[in-house]
Write a protein that holds these residues in place. Structure first.
Motif, PDB file in Angstrom:
ATOM      1  N   VAL A 188      20.882   6.085  64.554  1.00  0.00           N
ATOM      2  CA  VAL A 188      21.049   4.637  64.740  1.00  0.00           C
ATOM      3  C   VAL A 188      22.404   4.430  65.405  1.00  0.00           C
ATOM      4  CG1 VAL A 188      21.195   2.383  63.631  1.00  0.00           C
ATOM      5  CG2 VAL A 188      19.643   4.123  62.713  1.00  0.00           C
ATOM      6  N   LEU A 189      22.393   3.907  66.627  1.00  0.00           N
ATOM      7  CA  LEU A 189      23.600   3.839  67.436  1.00  0.00           C
ATOM      8  C   LEU A 189      23.934   2.413  67.861  1.00  0.00           C
ATOM      9  CD1 LEU A 189      22.752   6.691  69.986  1.00  0.00           C
ATOM     10  CD2 LEU A 189      23.906   6.948  67.777  1.00  0.00           C
ATOM     11  N   ASP A 190      25.226   2.103  67.838  1.00  0.00           N
ATOM     12  CA  ASP A 190      25.713   0.889  68.477  1.00  0.00           C
ATOM     13  C   ASP A 190      26.009   1.217  69.934  1.00  0.00           C
ATOM     14  OD1 ASP A 190      26.662  -1.621  68.995  1.00  0.00           O
ATOM     15  OD2 ASP A 190      28.551  -1.377  67.923  1.00  0.00           O
ATOM     16  N   LEU A 191      26.019   0.213  70.784  1.00  0.00           N
ATOM     17  CA  LEU A 191      26.309   0.461  72.191  1.00  0.00           C
ATOM     18  C   LEU A 191      27.804   0.615  72.457  1.00  0.00           C
ATOM     19  CD1 LEU A 191      23.889  -1.923  74.106  1.00  0.00           C
ATOM     20  CD2 LEU A 191      23.831   0.567  74.040  1.00  0.00           C
ATOM     21  N   TRP A 192      28.618  -0.069  71.677  1.00  0.00           N
ATOM     22  CA  TRP A 192      30.052  -0.042  71.935  1.00  0.00           C
ATOM     23  C   TRP A 192      30.774   0.658  70.795  1.00  0.00           C
ATOM     24  CZ3 TRP A 192      32.214  -5.159  74.379  1.00  0.00           C
ATOM     25  CH2 TRP A 192      31.624  -5.339  75.638  1.00  0.00           C
TER      26      TRP A 192
ATOM     27  N   LEU B 285      24.301   7.503  61.324  1.00  0.00           N
ATOM     28  CA  LEU B 285      24.766   6.194  61.763  1.00  0.00           C
ATOM     29  C   LEU B 285      25.997   6.333  62.644  1.00  0.00           C
ATOM     30  CD1 LEU B 285      24.617   4.239  58.372  1.00  0.00           C
ATOM     31  CD2 LEU B 285      22.846   4.342  60.134  1.00  0.00           C
ATOM     32  N   ALA B 286      26.006   5.663  63.792  1.00  0.00           N
ATOM     33  CA  ALA B 286      27.177   5.647  64.663  1.00  0.00           C
ATOM     34  C   ALA B 286      27.459   4.204  65.072  1.00  0.00           C
ATOM     35  CB  ALA B 286      26.943   6.513  65.894  1.00  0.00           C
ATOM     36  N   ASP B 287      28.519   3.654  64.487  1.00  0.00           N
ATOM     37  CA  ASP B 287      28.899   2.275  64.775  1.00  0.00           C
ATOM     38  C   ASP B 287      30.409   2.157  64.620  1.00  0.00           C
ATOM     39  OD1 ASP B 287      29.431  -0.681  64.249  1.00  0.00           O
ATOM     40  OD2 ASP B 287      27.282  -0.727  64.654  1.00  0.00           O
ATOM     41  N   GLY B 288      31.047   1.451  65.534  1.00  0.00           N
ATOM     42  CA  GLY B 288      32.490   1.339  65.512  1.00  0.00           C
ATOM     43  C   GLY B 288      33.037   0.439  64.424  1.00  0.00           C
TER      44      GLY B 288
ATOM     45  N   PRO C  50      13.211   4.475  49.121  1.00  0.00           N
ATOM     46  CA  PRO C  50      12.785   5.767  48.582  1.00  0.00           C
ATOM     47  C   PRO C  50      12.585   6.844  49.646  1.00  0.00           C
ATOM     48  CG  PRO C  50      10.902   4.319  48.753  1.00  0.00           C
ATOM     49  CD  PRO C  50      12.094   3.502  49.168  1.00  0.00           C
ATOM     50  N   ASP C  51      12.554   6.451  50.927  1.00  0.00           N
ATOM     51  CA  ASP C  51      12.174   7.411  51.971  1.00  0.00           C
ATOM     52  C   ASP C  51      13.231   7.657  53.043  1.00  0.00           C
ATOM     53  OD1 ASP C  51      11.869   4.763  52.741  1.00  0.00           O
ATOM     54  OD2 ASP C  51      10.251   5.198  54.145  1.00  0.00           O
ATOM     55  N   LEU C  52      14.363   6.956  52.948  1.00  0.00           N
ATOM     56  CA  LEU C  52      15.432   7.113  53.933  1.00  0.00           C
ATOM     57  C   LEU C  52      16.742   7.440  53.233  1.00  0.00           C
ATOM     58  CD1 LEU C  52      14.719   3.873  56.015  1.00  0.00           C
ATOM     59  CD2 LEU C  52      14.155   6.182  56.749  1.00  0.00           C
ATOM     60  N   GLU C  53      17.615   8.196  53.927  1.00  0.00           N
ATOM     61  CA  GLU C  53      18.949   8.452  53.401  1.00  0.00           C
ATOM     62  C   GLU C  53      19.920   8.667  54.552  1.00  0.00           C
ATOM     63  OE1 GLU C  53      19.129  11.918  50.992  1.00  0.00           O
ATOM     64  OE2 GLU C  53      18.368  13.273  52.527  1.00  0.00           O
ATOM     65  N   VAL C  54      21.179   8.291  54.335  1.00  0.00           N
ATOM     66  CA  VAL C  54      22.213   8.475  55.345  1.00  0.00           C
ATOM     67  C   VAL C  54      22.793   9.874  55.174  1.00  0.00           C
ATOM     68  CG1 VAL C  54      24.428   7.687  56.241  1.00  0.00           C
ATOM     69  CG2 VAL C  54      22.748   6.018  55.414  1.00  0.00           C
ATOM     70  N   GLY C  55      22.612  10.711  56.203  1.00  0.00           N
ATOM     71  CA  GLY C  55      23.139  12.067  56.142  1.00  0.00           C
ATOM     72  C   GLY C  55      24.567  12.161  56.617  1.00  0.00           C
ATOM     73  N   ALA C  56      24.969  11.245  57.503  1.00  0.00           N
ATOM     74  CA  ALA C  56      26.338  11.213  58.017  1.00  0.00           C
ATOM     75  C   ALA C  56      26.539   9.906  58.767  1.00  0.00           C
ATOM     76  CB  ALA C  56      26.605  12.403  58.938  1.00  0.00           C
ATOM     77  N   GLU C  57      27.798   9.541  58.934  1.00  0.00           N
ATOM     78  CA  GLU C  57      28.115   8.347  59.709  1.00  0.00           C
ATOM     79  C   GLU C  57      29.444   8.552  60.418  1.00  0.00           C
ATOM     80  OE1 GLU C  57      30.230   5.099  57.155  1.00  0.00           O
ATOM     81  OE2 GLU C  57      28.463   5.774  56.026  1.00  0.00           O
ATOM     82  N   THR C  58      29.628   7.812  61.508  1.00  0.00           N
ATOM     83  CA  THR C  58      30.857   7.926  62.279  1.00  0.00           C
ATOM     84  C   THR C  58      31.084   6.660  63.083  1.00  0.00           C
ATOM     85  OG1 THR C  58      32.047   9.207  63.960  1.00  0.00           O
ATOM     86  CG2 THR C  58      29.664   9.019  64.222  1.00  0.00           C
ATOM     87  N   GLY C  59      32.328   6.439  63.463  1.00  0.00           N
ATOM     88  CA  GLY C  59      32.662   5.320  64.327  1.00  0.00           C
ATOM     89  C   GLY C  59      33.090   5.771  65.700  1.00  0.00           C
ATOM     90  N   ASN C  60      32.791   7.025  66.046  1.00  0.00           N
ATOM     91  CA  ASN C  60      33.214   7.594  67.324  1.00  0.00           C
ATOM     92  C   ASN C  60      32.049   8.270  68.028  1.00  0.00           C
ATOM     93  OD1 ASN C  60      34.305  10.165  68.876  1.00  0.00           O
ATOM     94  ND2 ASN C  60      35.950   8.642  68.888  1.00  0.00           N
ATOM     95  N   GLY C  61      31.880   8.007  69.308  1.00  0.00           N
ATOM     96  CA  GLY C  61      30.760   8.551  70.051  1.00  0.00           C
ATOM     97  C   GLY C  61      30.799  10.056  70.203  1.00  0.00           C
TER      98      GLY C  61
ATOM     99  N   PRO D 267      14.552  10.713  67.652  1.00  0.00           N
ATOM    100  CA  PRO D 267      14.318   9.276  67.789  1.00  0.00           C
ATOM    101  C   PRO D 267      15.645   8.512  67.703  1.00  0.00           C
ATOM    102  CG  PRO D 267      12.931  10.246  66.066  1.00  0.00           C
ATOM    103  CD  PRO D 267      14.009  11.232  66.382  1.00  0.00           C
ATOM    104  N   ILE D 268      15.812   7.521  68.575  1.00  0.00           N
ATOM    105  CA  ILE D 268      17.046   6.726  68.610  1.00  0.00           C
ATOM    106  C   ILE D 268      16.711   5.246  68.501  1.00  0.00           C
ATOM    107  CG2 ILE D 268      19.040   6.051  69.997  1.00  0.00           C
ATOM    108  CD1 ILE D 268      18.934   8.774  71.334  1.00  0.00           C
ATOM    109  N   LEU D 269      17.381   4.589  67.553  1.00  0.00           N
ATOM    110  CA  LEU D 269      17.308   3.140  67.429  1.00  0.00           C
ATOM    111  C   LEU D 269      18.673   2.571  67.794  1.00  0.00           C
ATOM    112  CD1 LEU D 269      16.144   0.386  66.489  1.00  0.00           C
ATOM    113  CD2 LEU D 269      16.883   0.985  64.167  1.00  0.00           C
ATOM    114  N   VAL D 270      18.702   1.689  68.771  1.00  0.00           N
ATOM    115  CA  VAL D 270      19.942   1.008  69.125  1.00  0.00           C
ATOM    116  C   VAL D 270      20.055  -0.251  68.278  1.00  0.00           C
ATOM    117  CG1 VAL D 270      21.197  -0.192  70.947  1.00  0.00           C
ATOM    118  CG2 VAL D 270      19.973   1.923  71.466  1.00  0.00           C
ATOM    119  N   PHE D 271      21.185  -0.373  67.584  1.00  0.00           N
ATOM    120  CA  PHE D 271      21.437  -1.518  66.708  1.00  0.00           C
ATOM    121  C   PHE D 271      22.738  -2.130  67.193  1.00  0.00           C
ATOM    122  CE2 PHE D 271      22.909  -3.219  62.472  1.00  0.00           C
ATOM    123  CZ  PHE D 271      21.921  -4.181  62.361  1.00  0.00           C
ATOM    124  N   SER D 272      22.642  -3.225  67.927  1.00  0.00           N
ATOM    125  CA  SER D 272      23.800  -3.704  68.675  1.00  0.00           C
ATOM    126  C   SER D 272      23.962  -5.209  68.601  1.00  0.00           C
ATOM    127  CB  SER D 272      23.664  -3.279  70.139  1.00  0.00           C
ATOM    128  OG  SER D 272      24.715  -3.775  70.924  1.00  0.00           O
ATOM    129  N   ALA D 273      25.200  -5.643  68.810  1.00  0.00           N
ATOM    130  CA  ALA D 273      25.477  -7.078  68.911  1.00  0.00           C
ATOM    131  C   ALA D 273      25.175  -7.613  70.304  1.00  0.00           C
ATOM    132  CB  ALA D 273      26.946  -7.355  68.571  1.00  0.00           C
TER     133      ALA D 273
END
Length: 215
Positions: free
Chosen positions: A53-57, A7-10, A26-37, A78-84
């Motif tokens: 899973v990336l935010d744009l900003w 996960l990458a989201d500010g 049961p089939d997904l897990e967060v391996g790491a997360e960050t708020g910095n690109g 694979p990349i999913l953009v999850f953005s406002a």
């Protein structure tokens, strides 16, 4: 074996919400997360991942530039953009950059998880609105509005300017010099045939490029 998600989201609250959502599956897990690109890129380089899973900003390398860098080094990721940011303004650009899906942050839990699973399995996930945009991709038309012809970097700077961000703030956010941001601003004004910042804001309003729900 569970699909590992990076996960990458500010916004910490967004990462927390996504993490809790994923932890309940049961089939997904967060391996790491960050708020910095920049950190996101380092994490993705460190080992194999099932999904990003990336935010744009986000600070550091952000948005479309980050997607392009990731796909250049890790073309199978694979990349999913999850953005406002509105689908209408950014979805096509993220798809062209290499993302396999685009969701706005008002999507419900079922939709988000379905998108993650579909994309991690090698598929794509776009809303009907994005599919409609794909069928009328303005960038391929001779009558395209001027703003659709801006480069991804220029559009990102244009978007920030019309939302009231100072050039110094934009430079810090994108890890650019003030001179570089000013040069991009000049190019944007030239391409849109405008004179100054007030004209940029007026243009954005006239073309419905400012979504008040995102302010």
């Amino acid at each position: 074996m569970k699909i590992e998600v990076m996960l990458a989201d500010g916004h910490p609250v967004v990462r927390c919400g996504l993490r809790r959502m994923i932890e309940g599956t049961p089939d997904l897990e967060v391996g790491a997360e960050t708020g910095n690109g920049n950190t996101a890129l380092e994490l993705l380089r460190s080992r194999a991942w099932g999904l990003a899973v990336l935010d744009l900003w986000i600070p550091g390398r952000s948005g479309l530039e980050l997607i392009k860098l990731i796909k250049a080094e890790l073309p199978r990721l694979p990349i999913l953009v999850f953005s406002a940011q509105s689908e209408e303004h950014y979805a096509l650009r993220t798809i062209r950059a290499g993302a396999s899906g685009y969701l706005t942050k008002d999507a419900d839990t079922e939709t988000i998880l379905a998108a993650m699973r579909s994309i991690a399995a090698g598929g794509v996930h776009f809303t009907q609105s994005v599919a409609a945009l794909l069928s009328t991709d303005f960038s391929r038309r001779t009558d395209a509005p001027p703003h659709t012809l801006l480069t991804d970097r220029e559009y990102g700077i244009f978007d920030r300017i019309v939302r009231g961000h100072a050039l110094t703030e934009i430079a810090d956010d994108l890890s650019l010099s003030i001179k570089t941001v000013s040069t991009h601003k000049s190019h944007i004004l030239g391409k849109l045939n405008l004179q100054g910042q007030v004209d940029l804001v007026r243009y954005a309003i006239e073309h419905k490029l400012l979504d008040p729900t995102l302010e």
